[in-house]
Design an enzyme around this catalytic site. Structure first.
Site, PDB file in Angstrom:
ATOM      1  N   SER A   1       0.901  -1.271  -0.085  1.00 22.07           N
ATOM      2  CA  SER A   1      -0.130   0.180   0.181  1.00 22.07           C
ATOM      3  C   SER A   1       0.705   1.348  -0.091  1.00 22.07           C
ATOM      4  O   SER A   1       2.004   1.357   0.664  1.00 22.07           O
ATOM      5  CB  SER A   1      -0.875  -0.060   1.225  1.00 22.07           C
TER       6      SER A   1
ATOM      7  N   LYS B   1      -3.784   2.439  -2.329  1.00 16.10           N
ATOM      8  CA  LYS B   1      -3.150   3.304  -1.456  1.00 16.10           C
ATOM      9  C   LYS B   1      -4.363   3.570  -0.321  1.00 16.10           C
ATOM     10  O   LYS B   1      -5.440   3.724  -0.788  1.00 16.10           O
ATOM     11  CB  LYS B   1      -2.810   4.740  -2.218  1.00 16.10           C
TER      12      LYS B   1
ATOM     13  N   ASN C   1       9.731   8.470   3.330  1.00 17.46           N
ATOM     14  CA  ASN C   1       8.694   9.154   3.030  1.00 17.46           C
ATOM     15  C   ASN C   1       7.747   9.549   3.829  1.00 17.46           C
ATOM     16  O   ASN C   1       7.643   9.047   5.128  1.00 17.46           O
ATOM     17  CB  ASN C   1       7.716   8.255   2.131  1.00 17.46           C
TER      18      ASN C   1
ATOM     19  N   GLY D   1       1.790  11.448   3.901  1.00 18.65           N
ATOM     20  CA  GLY D   1       0.716  11.719   4.725  1.00 18.65           C
ATOM     21  C   GLY D   1      -0.742  11.624   4.621  1.00 18.65           C
ATOM     22  O   GLY D   1      -1.831  12.279   4.674  1.00 18.65           O
TER      23      GLY D   1
ATOM     24  N   CYS E   1       1.664   3.876  11.057  1.00 23.08           N
ATOM     25  CA  CYS E   1       2.209   4.978  10.168  1.00 23.08           C
ATOM     26  C   CYS E   1       3.020   5.905  11.357  1.00 23.08           C
ATOM     27  O   CYS E   1       2.611   6.307  12.095  1.00 23.08           O
ATOM     28  CB  CYS E   1       1.340   5.760   9.522  1.00 23.08           C
TER      29      CYS E   1
ATOM     30  N   LYS F   1      -1.736  -4.061   9.607  1.00 21.36           N
ATOM     31  CA  LYS F   1      -0.223  -3.629   9.200  1.00 21.36           C
ATOM     32  C   LYS F   1       0.358  -3.191  10.413  1.00 21.36           C
ATOM     33  O   LYS F   1      -0.175  -1.949  10.824  1.00 21.36           O
ATOM     34  CB  LYS F   1      -0.200  -2.555   8.109  1.00 21.36           C
TER      35      LYS F   1
ATOM     36  N   GLY G   1      12.571  -0.226   2.303  1.00 21.70           N
ATOM     37  CA  GLY G   1      13.533  -0.302   1.366  1.00 21.70           C
ATOM     38  C   GLY G   1      14.459  -1.408   2.082  1.00 21.70           C
ATOM     39  O   GLY G   1      14.524  -2.060   3.096  1.00 21.70           O
TER      40      GLY G   1
ATOM     41  N   GLY H   1       8.968  -5.110   3.477  1.00 27.03           N
ATOM     42  CA  GLY H   1      10.065  -4.429   3.894  1.00 27.03           C
ATOM     43  C   GLY H   1      11.324  -4.780   3.299  1.00 27.03           C
ATOM     44  O   GLY H   1      11.848  -5.839   3.735  1.00 27.03           O
TER      45      GLY H   1
ATOM     46  N   GLY I   1       7.305  -2.834  -2.530  1.00 19.18           N
ATOM     47  CA  GLY I   1       7.004  -1.399  -2.633  1.00 19.18           C
ATOM     48  C   GLY I   1       8.253  -0.764  -3.505  1.00 19.18           C
ATOM     49  O   GLY I   1       8.527  -0.252  -4.554  1.00 19.18           O
TER      50      GLY I   1
END
Lengths: 252, 309
Positions: free
Chosen positions: B24, B48, B72, B75, B131, B167, B222, B248, B270
């Protein structure tokens, strides 16, 4: 791959008029015509700008005052520092026997092509005479204004077909407001002439991961910004809609 | 030696053709882009995250590559559930199962969004509660604790019967990770996605003395995240009997097999879209197949959790 903004100095400003300034950057960048930079003003925002050419000092970008960010950028003084990353995007494929058609600040994106092909006719339109850029750089450009305040009253697309026929062009390069892109692509398609157009969409990452510049099944920042005319004609969002910063569709 | 190992994965009543799932927040803004990801070989895709109302997110820069990964702070920009329900219709066109990601700040918001998503064509739902960089959400909304996980999962499951993935943050930033996973399970969640980005992180431009990200802090994904995510999946697999989407830093088939050996059922992809391009999904799947083939494994269950034995 490390790809953070790097700080460069504005070494010279060329003021075209109240709303348009070319910033000459102390940055030697290997780029191809049609590519763009992400320009960062620390603490404010970061936005994409076409590379408008280069000289022995470095590359330049031309900025038109539109919102808070570009408004700040055009006011920056010589010696100011800005952040840049890039160049990004698929550039123009270069074909010599060409014609260049630009609307508004779209001329900045096409200027490196025009620098390469000095004999290519340039059709360039603005809403009004006072917005004109690059008068000295491209003095022979055919100029159009919507309000008739200078040049020919009307749009550069008005004369595109006759120019293509007269010159027997192999390729038309286009950048400007999307309705103009649509018109140009259709004219070229009808005449069987190649066309490449550079598109604008709201961008975040500039590198193909965020999906904010989605247009049909492609990302404008990676598969574009330059597209072949036939790709655009098959793209369901071309000439129709764009995502805003929230990801909501808006008409173009 | 098997020539053609079976890469398919049974997950949320679907058969994924391979274990790669678009994570996502990457490319999941439109149905047409999901189609492109599917055409490039993804086993499933995640949209998303969508909230009740539209959100414009943080100012740019929002996504930057700093070398060992991305940082990132987007938001949670999104068009809101009303527009999203128009966009993500007729999802069978995508060509692979689609997971609907939803966010909220109150039980009412979760219920509102989940009840609409329940009627959409999603194969499963996912809720990020981890998040690190958006006020009101995840870490900055105090949602990363067992009580909130329980409350939010209960709310979503009251509004939707779709399998729900929660998540969670990486173990390194969540001492209560296992308690959160257990709370999710007890409250009706189907699986865990682990992990979210790790953060908050910050990088500063020394010329301007300003953080690079518009929001200042952000989450890291990453290769930098990979070892943290692998350890997270490893611990979750030991403690909780639920499917895990191991996410991840998966950018190669080797990374994916590592994740699956730690216990993941499938893998989120991702950041690899940046390092390997759109074809990352097919490339990773091909590499997994080659690794399985070399190991003499017929399918993924023969390597799943192998690091625990």
């Amino acid at each position: 791959m490390k790809d953070l903004p790097r700080t460069v100095k504005i070494i010279k400003r060329t003021v075209h008029n109240n709303d348009n300034v070319t910033l000459h950057l102390d940055a030697h960048i290997s780029y191809s015509p049609g590519q763009f930079l992400m320009i960062w003003l620390p603490g404010l925002n970061e936005k994409p700008f076409s590379i408008a050419g280069h000289d022995s000092d470095g590359v330049m970008v031309t900025v038109r005052r539109r919102g808070a960010f570009s408004g700040r950028l055009v006011e920056l003084k010589e010696g100011s520092l800005i952040g840049i990353r890039g160049p990004y995007g698929r550039p123009f494929k270069l074909v010599g026997n060409c014609c260049i058609i630009a609307g508004g600040i779209g001329l900045a994106c096409l200027a490196p092509v025009a620098d390469l092909y000095k004999d290519a006719p340039i059709l360039y339109g603005e809403d009004r005479a006072s917005s004109r850029i690059y008068q000295e750089r491209f003095p022979s450009a055919s100029f159009y204004t919507t309000d008739g305040s200078a040049g020919k009253k009307g749009f550069p697309t008005d004369d595109l077909e006759s120019v293509i026929r007269e010159r027997g062009c192999d390729m038309v390069y286009c950048c400007g407001p999307e309705p103009m892109l649509v018109k140009t692509v259709r004219i070229c398609n009808a005449l069987g002439v190649g066309c490449q157009a550079s598109m604008e969409r709201y961008m975040k990452c500039g590198t193909g991961v965020c999906g904010q510049c989605a247009c049909g099944q492609v990302r404008v920042c990676v598969e574009g910004t330059v597209f072949q005319g036939n790709e655009l004609l098959q793209n369901p969002d071309f000439g129709r809609r764009r995502l805003d910063a929230s990801g909501t569709w808006r008409p173009v | 030696m098997p020539v053609n190992p079976d890469l398919s994965v049974d997950l949320f009543n679907c058969k994924l053709k391979n274990p790669t799932i678009l994570a996502s927040g990457i490319l999941g803004t439109t149905r047409d882009l999901l189609k492109t990801v599917s055409l490039n070989g993804a086993g499933a895709v995640t949209i998303k995250s969508i909230s009740k109302e539209p959100r414009y997110g943080h100012p740019n820069p929002t996504v930057l590559s700093f070398g060992p990964g991305l940082i990132n702070a987007v938001g949670y920009s999104n068009p809101g559930i009303e527009k999203a329900s128009e966009e993500f219709c007729e999802l069978d066109q995508v060509g692979c199962p689609v997971i609907g990601s939803l966010i909220g700040t109150t039980a009412e918001e979760f219920i509102y969004v989940a009840s609409i998503m329940d009627k959409m064509g999603f194969a499963a739902l996912e809720v990020p509660l981890s998040c690190p960089h958006t006020p009101g959400y995840g870490k900055m909304g105090n949602q990363d604790n067992p009580e909130e996980v329980s409350r939010i999962v209960t709310a979503i499951c009251s509004a939707s019967t779709k399998p729900l993935f929660v998540k969670l943050p990486p173990l390194a930033s969540a001492g209560n990770l296992i308690e959160m996973a257990l709370a999710a399970k007890e409250s009706g969640a189907y699986g865990i996605t682990a992990s979210n980005t790790i953060g908050p992180g910050m990088l500063i431009d020394i010329d301007s003395a300003k953080p690079y990200l518009g929001f200042g802090i952000g989450g890291i994904s990453g290769p930098a995240l990979k070892p943290l995510a692998i350890a997270t999946v490893f611990e979750l697999y030991k403690a909780v009997d639920m499917p895990i989407i191991g996410t991840g830093g998966v950018s190669t088939g080797r990374d994916a097999v590592e994740m699956i050996m730690a216990g993941a059922t499938a893998v989120g992809v991702g950041t690899a879209v940046l390092s390997r391009g759109m074809s990352a999904f097919r490339d990773i799947a091909d590499e997994i197949k080659e690794i399985l083939s070399l190991r003499g494994a017929n399918n993924l269950s023969e390597v799943r959790g192998l690091a625990h034995r």
